[in-house]
Design an enzyme around this catalytic site. Sequence first.
Site, PDB file in Angstrom:
ATOM      1  N   ASP A  33      17.263 -19.853 -12.939  1.00  0.00           N
ATOM      2  CA  ASP A  33      16.882 -19.895 -14.344  1.00  0.00           C
ATOM      3  C   ASP A  33      18.068 -20.398 -15.169  1.00  0.00           C
ATOM      4  O   ASP A  33      19.213 -19.987 -14.963  1.00  0.00           O
ATOM      5  CB  ASP A  33      16.461 -18.496 -14.820  1.00  0.00           C
ATOM      6  N   ASN A  43       5.305 -13.301 -16.090  1.00  0.00           N
ATOM      7  CA  ASN A  43       4.794 -13.162 -17.454  1.00  0.00           C
ATOM      8  C   ASN A  43       3.565 -14.049 -17.594  1.00  0.00           C
ATOM      9  O   ASN A  43       3.603 -15.222 -17.198  1.00  0.00           O
ATOM     10  CB  ASN A  43       5.866 -13.587 -18.459  1.00  0.00           C
ATOM     11  N   GLY A  97       4.160 -12.562 -22.657  1.00  0.00           N
ATOM     12  CA  GLY A  97       5.482 -13.127 -22.936  1.00  0.00           C
ATOM     13  C   GLY A  97       5.770 -14.431 -22.212  1.00  0.00           C
ATOM     14  O   GLY A  97       6.925 -14.838 -22.080  1.00  0.00           O
ATOM     15  N   GLN A  98       4.707 -15.115 -21.746  1.00  0.00           N
ATOM     16  CA  GLN A  98       4.919 -16.385 -21.033  1.00  0.00           C
ATOM     17  C   GLN A  98       5.323 -17.477 -22.023  1.00  0.00           C
ATOM     18  O   GLN A  98       4.715 -17.610 -23.088  1.00  0.00           O
ATOM     19  CB  GLN A  98       3.622 -16.790 -20.317  1.00  0.00           C
ATOM     20  N   HIS A 151       5.013 -19.104 -12.538  1.00  0.00           N
ATOM     21  CA  HIS A 151       6.331 -18.864 -11.938  1.00  0.00           C
ATOM     22  C   HIS A 151       6.551 -17.374 -11.778  1.00  0.00           C
ATOM     23  O   HIS A 151       6.160 -16.570 -12.609  1.00  0.00           O
ATOM     24  CB  HIS A 151       7.461 -19.470 -12.781  1.00  0.00           C
ATOM     25  N   HIS A 179       9.567 -14.703 -11.577  1.00  0.00           N
ATOM     26  CA  HIS A 179      10.993 -14.458 -11.776  1.00  0.00           C
ATOM     27  C   HIS A 179      11.437 -13.485 -10.684  1.00  0.00           C
ATOM     28  O   HIS A 179      10.808 -12.439 -10.491  1.00  0.00           O
ATOM     29  CB  HIS A 179      11.252 -13.747 -13.111  1.00  0.00           C
TER      30      HIS A 179
HETATM   31  P1  AMP Z   1       8.593 -17.246 -19.091  1.00  0.00           P
HETATM   32  O1  AMP Z   1       9.106 -16.891 -20.454  1.00  0.00           O
HETATM   33  O2  AMP Z   1       8.212 -16.070 -18.261  1.00  0.00           O
HETATM   34  O3  AMP Z   1       7.499 -18.278 -19.185  1.00  0.00           O
HETATM   35  O4  AMP Z   1       9.819 -17.886 -18.312  1.00  0.00           O
HETATM   36  C1  AMP Z   1      10.268 -19.179 -18.505  1.00  0.00           C
HETATM   37  C2  AMP Z   1      11.664 -19.215 -17.976  1.00  0.00           C
HETATM   38  O5  AMP Z   1      12.039 -20.564 -17.778  1.00  0.00           O
HETATM   39  C3  AMP Z   1      12.726 -18.603 -18.911  1.00  0.00           C
HETATM   40  O6  AMP Z   1      13.391 -17.533 -18.232  1.00  0.00           O
HETATM   41  C4  AMP Z   1      13.657 -19.766 -19.193  1.00  0.00           C
HETATM   42  O7  AMP Z   1      15.006 -19.388 -19.289  1.00  0.00           O
HETATM   43  C5  AMP Z   1      13.410 -20.667 -18.002  1.00  0.00           C
HETATM   44  N1  AMP Z   1      13.705 -22.071 -18.218  1.00  0.00           N
HETATM   45  C6  AMP Z   1      13.348 -22.843 -19.281  1.00  0.00           C
HETATM   46  N2  AMP Z   1      13.782 -24.106 -19.113  1.00  0.00           N
HETATM   47  C7  AMP Z   1      14.396 -24.143 -17.913  1.00  0.00           C
HETATM   48  C8  AMP Z   1      15.062 -25.173 -17.164  1.00  0.00           C
HETATM   49  N3  AMP Z   1      15.158 -26.432 -17.621  1.00  0.00           N
HETATM   50  N4  AMP Z   1      15.601 -24.846 -15.956  1.00  0.00           N
HETATM   51  C9  AMP Z   1      15.520 -23.583 -15.487  1.00  0.00           C
HETATM   52  N5  AMP Z   1      14.897 -22.574 -16.140  1.00  0.00           N
HETATM   53  C10 AMP Z   1      14.349 -22.842 -17.328  1.00  0.00           C
END
Ligand code: AMP
Length: 110
Positions: A30, A83, A89-90, A96, A98
Amino acid sequence: MSECLFCKIAEKKIEAKFVYEDKEIVAFRDVNPVAPTHILVIPKVHIENILGIDGNLGEKMLQVIKKIVVSEKIEKGFRLVTNTGEHGGQTVYHLHWHILSGRHMGWPPG
Ligand code: AMP
């Protein structure tokens, strides 16, 4: 899904620190980690969230998560989160998981 950030990462059009790749799944660190280990596991195919999972993709993702937990040496403790939707909270609408580890995780989550 040409406008999807995670599709672009899976297609290597945007850089990421990959930790795993096979035919169907990739995992990368991340960009904004909220724990010492923070890895995202995604399918290459564009699926918004777990409600779009078909066949044995869910099982395959869990098998990949197991491999990563071992290779990252975080068997002692970790948290898996997906999420989902606005209330979940997505922020990136490409499925994905985490994988979070390396610090104590509180409960309930915020
Ligand atoms: P969510 O909020 O559960 O949809 O998670 C999205 C995640 O993607 C967040 O933890 C961000 O920090 C991560 N994220 C966004 N852009 C990137 C990127 N370019 N490379 C890696 N992680 C990313």
